[in-house]
Design a protein around this motif. Structure first.
Motif, PDB file in Angstrom:
ATOM      1  N   LYS A 183      -0.892 -12.021  -1.814  1.00  0.00           N
ATOM      2  CA  LYS A 183      -0.075 -10.816  -1.804  1.00  0.00           C
ATOM      3  C   LYS A 183      -0.052 -10.193  -3.203  1.00  0.00           C
ATOM      4  N   ILE A 184      -0.433  -8.922  -3.268  1.00  0.00           N
ATOM      5  CA  ILE A 184      -0.322  -8.144  -4.499  1.00  0.00           C
ATOM      6  C   ILE A 184       0.836  -7.170  -4.317  1.00  0.00           C
ATOM      7  N   ILE A 185       1.762  -7.157  -5.284  1.00  0.00           N
ATOM      8  CA  ILE A 185       2.872  -6.218  -5.258  1.00  0.00           C
ATOM      9  C   ILE A 185       2.518  -5.023  -6.141  1.00  0.00           C
ATOM     10  N   TRP A 186       2.545  -3.855  -5.563  1.00  0.00           N
ATOM     11  CA  TRP A 186       2.271  -2.603  -6.278  1.00  0.00           C
ATOM     12  C   TRP A 186       3.609  -1.910  -6.520  1.00  0.00           C
ATOM     13  N   SER A 187       3.975  -1.716  -7.763  1.00  0.00           N
ATOM     14  CA  SER A 187       5.298  -1.167  -8.055  1.00  0.00           C
ATOM     15  C   SER A 187       5.343   0.335  -7.801  1.00  0.00           C
ATOM     16  N   GLU A 188       6.402   0.763  -7.128  1.00  0.00           N
ATOM     17  CA  GLU A 188       6.691   2.192  -6.984  1.00  0.00           C
ATOM     18  C   GLU A 188       7.549   2.608  -8.163  1.00  0.00           C
ATOM     19  N   ILE A 189       7.128   3.633  -8.865  1.00  0.00           N
ATOM     20  CA  ILE A 189       7.806   4.005 -10.098  1.00  0.00           C
ATOM     21  C   ILE A 189       8.093   5.511 -10.119  1.00  0.00           C
ATOM     22  N   ASP A 190       7.847   6.167 -11.259  1.00  0.00           N
ATOM     23  CA  ASP A 190       8.344   7.527 -11.444  1.00  0.00           C
ATOM     24  C   ASP A 190       7.229   8.495 -11.843  1.00  0.00           C
TER      25      ASP A 190
ATOM     26  N   VAL B 137      -1.570  -5.806   0.139  1.00  0.00           N
ATOM     27  CA  VAL B 137      -0.983  -5.034  -0.959  1.00  0.00           C
ATOM     28  C   VAL B 137       0.295  -4.375  -0.460  1.00  0.00           C
ATOM     29  N   GLU B 138       1.434  -4.794  -1.034  1.00  0.00           N
ATOM     30  CA  GLU B 138       2.733  -4.266  -0.635  1.00  0.00           C
ATOM     31  C   GLU B 138       3.386  -3.542  -1.807  1.00  0.00           C
ATOM     32  N   THR B 139       4.368  -2.714  -1.499  1.00  0.00           N
ATOM     33  CA  THR B 139       5.063  -1.965  -2.554  1.00  0.00           C
ATOM     34  C   THR B 139       6.507  -2.429  -2.694  1.00  0.00           C
ATOM     35  N   MET B 140       7.016  -2.283  -3.913  1.00  0.00           N
ATOM     36  CA  MET B 140       8.441  -2.470  -4.182  1.00  0.00           C
ATOM     37  C   MET B 140       8.889  -1.344  -5.112  1.00  0.00           C
ATOM     38  N   ASP B 141      10.012  -0.742  -4.790  1.00  0.00           N
ATOM     39  CA  ASP B 141      10.499   0.435  -5.501  1.00  0.00           C
ATOM     40  C   ASP B 141      11.359   0.021  -6.693  1.00  0.00           C
ATOM     41  N   ILE B 142      10.813   0.216  -7.900  1.00  0.00           N
ATOM     42  CA  ILE B 142      11.600  -0.054  -9.113  1.00  0.00           C
ATOM     43  C   ILE B 142      11.726   1.220  -9.949  1.00  0.00           C
ATOM     44  N   SER B 143      11.633   2.364  -9.267  1.00  0.00           N
ATOM     45  CA  SER B 143      11.798   3.654  -9.936  1.00  0.00           C
ATOM     46  C   SER B 143      13.231   3.804 -10.435  1.00  0.00           C
TER      47      SER B 143
END
Length: 742
Positions: free
Chosen positions: A3-10, A35-41
């Protein structure tokens, strides 16, 4: 399944994700890589902090905390794009946008008078400044230009470099304090054993106020304390402004009010107070009554004047404008909008702004929108001297040549909130004359700092395990590269003295035979590195956390035109990997252009490069040959992307980020079709490559024809995902190919 985490940003990187991430997910389908996303914006962090204010549909998980738990596990594989290190004005803008969208988040209380307001400030502090990086960086930093990127930059040097004047004639100077700064006052101690300490303030009458308690320290941990003497700071600002006026040069201030979210806005505010002293003193009571805060910049003060009657507002504006008369002209952020260097604290960030001073021949932009020599104020000597040295070098030897100059890579000590970026909860303004003390559990005073009212006290720490890991990483990079490896450490500085002891302790534990590893103070290290760079040779800088930030903007901006193209790998201490994609300092301007004319010039090369080692990690961790093939072929594709110059243009109706991502996918599919290690992947991607090739002209046209008009993505801090996807995926032909991949 890896699993690769792709950060959601700004900002621009967030928009670019809508173009590139669907490609990545489609290419990884069926390879054992998810490949999944996580929102750290910034907006995501705000919403995660106030779940009780939101409806069920509005709630956002606390992804930053989840990622913080993940990065200490060996399976961690995270791609982190640049996020906003928010200043208070940025935080307020984000809150206002969320409130307009119907999110019932509270407003940020600038002046916390009640316990409830203080609690609210504390909750919002999790969103300010370097909120993300200290949580995720459970490892030290390996930043360098990928070989293909450096080769391309030398073959196709960027055109942003401007000549310095004839040797020795530039009036540019980096001004710093000579006394009373953090550098002079810094004291450090290494803990002999684990302990719990508190930080307290003792006033002149002996009254004690505990400012921070329950600070647990590990054996071997280094703890610092230092003070910025405000009287000395203000005198420095005033003296340097007079010098700039006498020499007929611009006056500019270079701080880091985002990452250093407590100390540097205060230092910024003192510059505003000094330059606009006549007006601010005259109207002090009125300005206080409307909450105008110099720490937020002159822009905040001018905005707050709207609360006043028109005649009073006009009177104060007249007095503010009169301050410009007879003083040094300020460097401009945007001369068309009359936004000066002292307008907003996060407009001029030292690690991005000072490389531009070097790049622009020792100059910044004046009110006439022309380049003019500047005196650049970098108050504290801990790091100001490196900028002084490079400007003096350029003034003597001329501008650097991107076509021939070497590289300065970096190994940075940053794990577990190392050093100044971990100081926020231990930074205080002195409420009166007195002293700050660090006191251990037994009541022994470990560190003591005498202060005057309003002086800025700062305490930071760095643990022993990250230091040993940092030394190990430096040796690893020195072996891999064969290049000189320099620890930038100053024996005259309290903190660095303790670090040097540990470097000398741990270096013998690793095989350094045949390696060129030295310890130099920052000025000597800069001289040494610049000599090598001008000879076309390379060096590795091994630095603390802040210098890591500064150098990994400084040299890449000169070498590559941007720091966003750097390979940034963080080998996590417990075995995982964090892969960063470069800096986002220019991201706001890219968004501004996109919203105005539908052209986004953000270059996702940093994302492309970060994905290679992320896939390599997935291959290694899961013994997955398909992931390894994805990595190998992506590397080939990046080379083609550069060789064929498919990087985004700055001009509308030319290739932009979306076209760049399209061509990267085309070259990636071709490379996968050409490989012979996996027949199924070869066959799958041969079809994809053929389909793209058949439609290149049509896709190209769709990527260009969509440009030239304003774009609505539903927000700035919180995008509308449907609108953003439509804007960033404008080619129906290309979308059908990607979305149809089996």
């Amino acid at each position: 399944m890896a699993k690769i985490i792709w950060s959601e940003i700004d900002e621009a990187p967030a928009l670019a994700t809508y173009a590139f991430l669907p490609i990545v997910q489609a290419f990884c389908k069926g390879t054992g890589v998810d490949v999944e996303t996580m929102d750290i914006s910034l907006s995501g962090r705000i919403l995660a902090n106030f779940p009780e204010n939101l409806t069920e549909e509005q709630k956002v998980a606390d992804y930053l905390s989840q990622l913080g738990e993940l990065v200490v596990k060996p399976e961690a594989n995270v791609i982190k794009l640049p996020n906003i290190s928010a200043s208070i004005p940025q935080l307020q803008d984000a809150i206002a946008e969320l409130q307009e969208k119907g999110y019932d988040v509270p407003s940020y209380p600038e002046e916390a008078a009640t316990d409830a307001e203080k609690e609210l400030q504390a909750r919002f502090s999790k969103c300010l400044g370097s909120a993300v990086n200290p949580v995720l960086r459970e490892g030290n930093s390996d930043r360098r230009a990928a070989a293909s990127v450096k080769a391309f930059a030398q073959k196709n040097p960027h055109r942003m470099m401007k000549d310095w004047p004839a040797p020795g004639t530039s009036k540019c100077r980096v001004a710093h304090m000579d006394a009373g700064d953090f550098y002079e006052t810094e004291k450090s101690v290494t803990m002999d054993a684990a302990d719990t300490v508190k930080i307290q303030f003792v006033d002149a009458a002996g009254n004690v106020t505990v400012k921070k308690e329950g600070l647990a320290l590990q054996a071997g941990e280094i703890l610092d304390s230092s003070v910025m003497k405000v009287a000395a700071l203000q005198e420095f600002y005033a003296r340097t402004a007079i010098e700039a006026k006498e020499k007929g040069v611009l006056l500019s201030l270079h701080l880091k009010a985002t990452m250093m979210k407590i100390s540097d806005p205060i230092m910024f505010g003192h510059a505003v107070k000094v330059y606009f002293k006549a007006a601010l003193d005259k109207h002090a009571d009125t300005l206080a009554s409307i909450g105008a805060n110099p720490n937020f910049g002159m822009g905040d003060i001018l905005n707050k004047l709207n609360k006043l009657p028109a005649d009073k507002k006009a009177e104060i504006e007249t007095d503010i404008n009169a301050c410009y008369e007879g003083q040094a002209a300020l460097a401009m952020v945007d001369s068309r909008k009359n936004i000066t260097n002292l307008h907003v604290p996060n407009d001029v960030i030292v690690d991005a702004s000072m490389p531009n001073v070097v790049r622009d021949g020792g100059a910044m932009w004046n009110l006439a929108d022309e380049l003019q020599d500047t005196i650049a104020m970098v108050p504290d000597r801990c790091y100001a001297t490196i900028y002084r040295e490079i400007c003096e070098d350029a003034n003597k030897n001329g501008q650097f040549n991107p076509a021939t100059m070497g590289s300065v890579a970096n190994v940075g000590l940053m794990a577990q909130k190392a050093e100044e970026y971990g100081s926020h909860d231990k930074t205080f303004e002195a409420p009166a004359d007195g002293k700050f003390q660090v006191v251990n559990a037994a009541g022994t005073v470990l560190l003591e700092q005498p202060v005057s009212k309003d002086d800025i006290y700062r305490s930071s720490q760095v643990k022993d395990i990250p230091i040993k890991d940092w030394v190990k990483l430096a040796v690893t990079r020195a072996k891999a590269s064969g290049e000189p490896c320099i620890f930038w450490l100053d024996a005259n500085r309290g903190h660095d003295t303790e670090i040097i002891k540990k470097v000398n302790k741990y270096l013998p534990e690793f095989d350094t035979a045949g390696l060129d590893i030295q310890i130099m103070d920052p000025v000597a290290a800069m001289k040494f590195s610049l000599k090598l760079v001008r000879e076309g040779k390379n060096a590795i800088s091994v630095t603390g956390n802040v210098l890591r930030d500064y150098l990994t903007d400084l040299f890449p901006i000169l070498e590559l035109g941007t720091s966003a193209r750097m390979l940034s790998i963080v080998p996590l201490i417990n075995g995982g990997g964090l892969f960063e994609t470069g800096a986002g300092g220019s991201a706001p301007k890219h968004v501004e252009q996109f919203l105005k004319e539908g052209h986004i010039r953000w270059d996702s090369l940093g994302e492309f490069c970060a994905l290679v080692p992320s896939l390599e990690q997935a291959a290694k961790a899961g013994n997955n040959p398909k992931a390894a093939i994805l990595a190998e072929t992506l590397d080939v594709a990046i080379g083609q992307y550069l060789e064929n110059q498919k990087l985004p243009s700055r001009k509308v109706k030319e290739i932009d980020n979306r076209g760049g991502s399209f061509y990267l996918s085309f070259y990636w599919a071709q490379a996968l079709a050409a490989q012979d290690k996996d027949a199924a992947m070869k066959a799958r991607f041969a079809e994809v490559a053929a389909e793209i090739e058949k439609n290149v002209a049509k896709i190209d046209a769709e990527m260009i024809d969509c440009q030239g008009s304003p774009v609505d993505v539903g927000g700035y801090f919180k995008l509308d995902p449907v609108k953003a996807a439509a804007a960033m995926r404008p080619s129906a032909t290309f979308n059908a190919i990607i979305d149809g991949m089996g």
